[in-house]
Design an enzyme around this catalytic site. Sequence first.
Site, PDB file in Angstrom:
ATOM      1  N   LYS A 166       0.822  -1.210   0.000  1.00  0.00           N
ATOM      2  CA  LYS A 166       0.000   0.000   0.000  1.00  0.00           C
ATOM      3  C   LYS A 166       0.865   1.274   0.000  1.00  0.00           C
ATOM      4  O   LYS A 166       0.425   2.324  -0.448  1.00  0.00           O
ATOM      5  CB  LYS A 166      -0.925   0.030   1.222  1.00  0.00           C
ATOM      6  CG  LYS A 166      -1.838  -1.175   1.399  1.00  0.00           C
ATOM      7  CD  LYS A 166      -2.871  -1.304   0.297  1.00  0.00           C
ATOM      8  CE  LYS A 166      -4.004  -2.259   0.647  1.00  0.00           C
ATOM      9  NZ  LYS A 166      -3.610  -3.666   0.738  1.00  0.00           N
TER      10      LYS A 166
HETATM   11  C1  PLP Z   1      -4.345  -4.830   0.343  1.00  0.00           C
HETATM   12  C2  PLP Z   1      -3.579  -6.106   0.320  1.00  0.00           C
HETATM   13  C3  PLP Z   1      -3.834  -7.121  -0.626  1.00  0.00           C
HETATM   14  C4  PLP Z   1      -4.955  -7.014  -1.634  1.00  0.00           C
HETATM   15  O1  PLP Z   1      -4.719  -6.039  -2.613  1.00  0.00           O
HETATM   16  P1  PLP Z   1      -5.896  -5.487  -3.540  1.00  0.00           P
HETATM   17  O2  PLP Z   1      -5.316  -4.383  -4.312  1.00  0.00           O
HETATM   18  O3  PLP Z   1      -6.973  -5.038  -2.591  1.00  0.00           O
HETATM   19  O4  PLP Z   1      -6.367  -6.631  -4.400  1.00  0.00           O
HETATM   20  C5  PLP Z   1      -3.028  -8.247  -0.625  1.00  0.00           C
HETATM   21  N1  PLP Z   1      -2.040  -8.402   0.295  1.00  0.00           N
HETATM   22  C6  PLP Z   1      -1.773  -7.457   1.217  1.00  0.00           C
HETATM   23  C7  PLP Z   1      -0.692  -7.705   2.203  1.00  0.00           C
HETATM   24  C8  PLP Z   1      -2.532  -6.287   1.269  1.00  0.00           C
HETATM   25  O5  PLP Z   1      -2.258  -5.350   2.214  1.00  0.00           O
END
Ligand code: PLP
Length: 487
Positions: A106
């Site tokens: 993120k």
């Molecule tokens: C947010 C997240 C995901 C999922 O990603 P999306 O973009 O919502 O499909 C997968 N793994 C981790 C560790 C995350 O923080």
Amino acid sequence: MRYVSTRGQSEPVSAQQAIIQGLAPDGGLYVPEAIPTLPQTLWRDKMPYSTRAEAVLRLFLPGFDGLLPRFERAYSRFNHPEVAPVTGSDGHNLLELWHGPTCAFKDFALQALPHLMDLSRTLTGEKQQICVLTATSGDTGKAALEAFRDIEETSVVVFYPQDGVSAVQKLQMTTQQGANTFVSGVIGDFDVAQSGVKRLFTDAELKQTLEQRGIRLSSANSINLGRLLPQIVYYCAAYAQLVERGALRAGDKLNVCVPTGNFGNILACWMAKTMGVPIGRLVCASNANNVLTDLIGEGVYNRNRTLMKTTSPSMDILLSSNFERLLYHLSDAETVCDSMDALSRTGAYTLKPETFNRLRADFWGGCCDDAQAAKVIKERFEQDSVLLDPHTAVAWQVYDQYRLASGDAAPFVIVSTASAFKFCGAVLEALTGQKQEDTAGLIDKLSAFTGIAAPEPLSTLGGRPVRFDVSTSPEAMKLSVLGFLGI
Ligand SMILES: *Cc1c(COP(=O)(O)O)cnc(C)c1O
């Protein structure tokens, strides 16, 4: 470049308007009117991460001047010279997206978002302050806090489900620094926190109260265009690294496997492919909440099932909001409207045959349960000392299924979305076979057991004072926000 709503009922807007608004007024998501083509150099050649990021985003953001120094600052906070390094051996490539300040992928979008919002405000002449309001299942909240802390004219408020995040994720948020930050637990699960935040966004009285004080609410959720675009860059960077080390010849197809929840990360990969990066198959990996596996396998989106709590909580989701964007690109606004209408009335919709065929031309979907993911974590550590977090382990397992089912021997990369140290309890349990009580103290234990040092932002967590130890009922969330804003 104009941005249109996936539901076709709102006027097209500029990039800066799309970024400030988040959601389109008709309830749709903003998508570019046309997807630009990338100059080959951007996925083929070696260059600094920020240079690549600036060149890719410039195609989408006309008029946004001065991106490069801002991206240099944002990505200098990553603890690896490649920013998004591809590691691994024996053909098993891992794209490590957890070297940022909060140790999950993120950070790539959220470290860029304050800059994109700031430039958008300048371009639109927006005078109001922004209060970024976010509900989180763990990773987004901390990434938003860390990105927006101490940014002028901005405050950031995060609500997390009191008992729905890992011990490390919780401590990361409750020890947050910054005068403009506020964190609170919500009594209830993620759905309760999320619908509480949605209520605040649609509360006309709150909107008016804030407006009188010159404050506008904004979202850091992945429905915001400003979250999606920066994620295209690391797919270009990954391809270029594999070319540089001779694992790919420029133009060879590279398959990518992404652990998926809200469909934001894998959508960015599809955008990269559409823009010309030589990506082959996109493998969409889910945990036991396998709505997307069924969608890609059978052409039916059906959320009528119980949400299961798994060891990969960031993928515990039944409503993958960003799929709406792909549906738009593969069909049209009318189809999106009909499908979203059916989804809200019946909890399900069926893809038209031509849309389904287009989806299957690019994607393959698979899922695995917690026990299978745990087995992968143990095997990978014992066989080659690679420590996977549960989300990445799901992707690894699903890619094995894909290779077996398809016989596809193309080079591939598995997207590693978080550091294993964010999910110490689940990872230690997988490694030792013993039940663990999840506490932040497990960081040291996991480190001692594996001989692998925890990333610095996590290893120093224990010594930080807790600033936010409050929880609120869903009804009192509005009061918490007003109290924090001094109203
Ligand atoms: C947010 C997240 C995901 C999922 O990603 P999306 O973009 O919502 O499909 C997968 N793994 C981790 C560790 C995350 O923080």
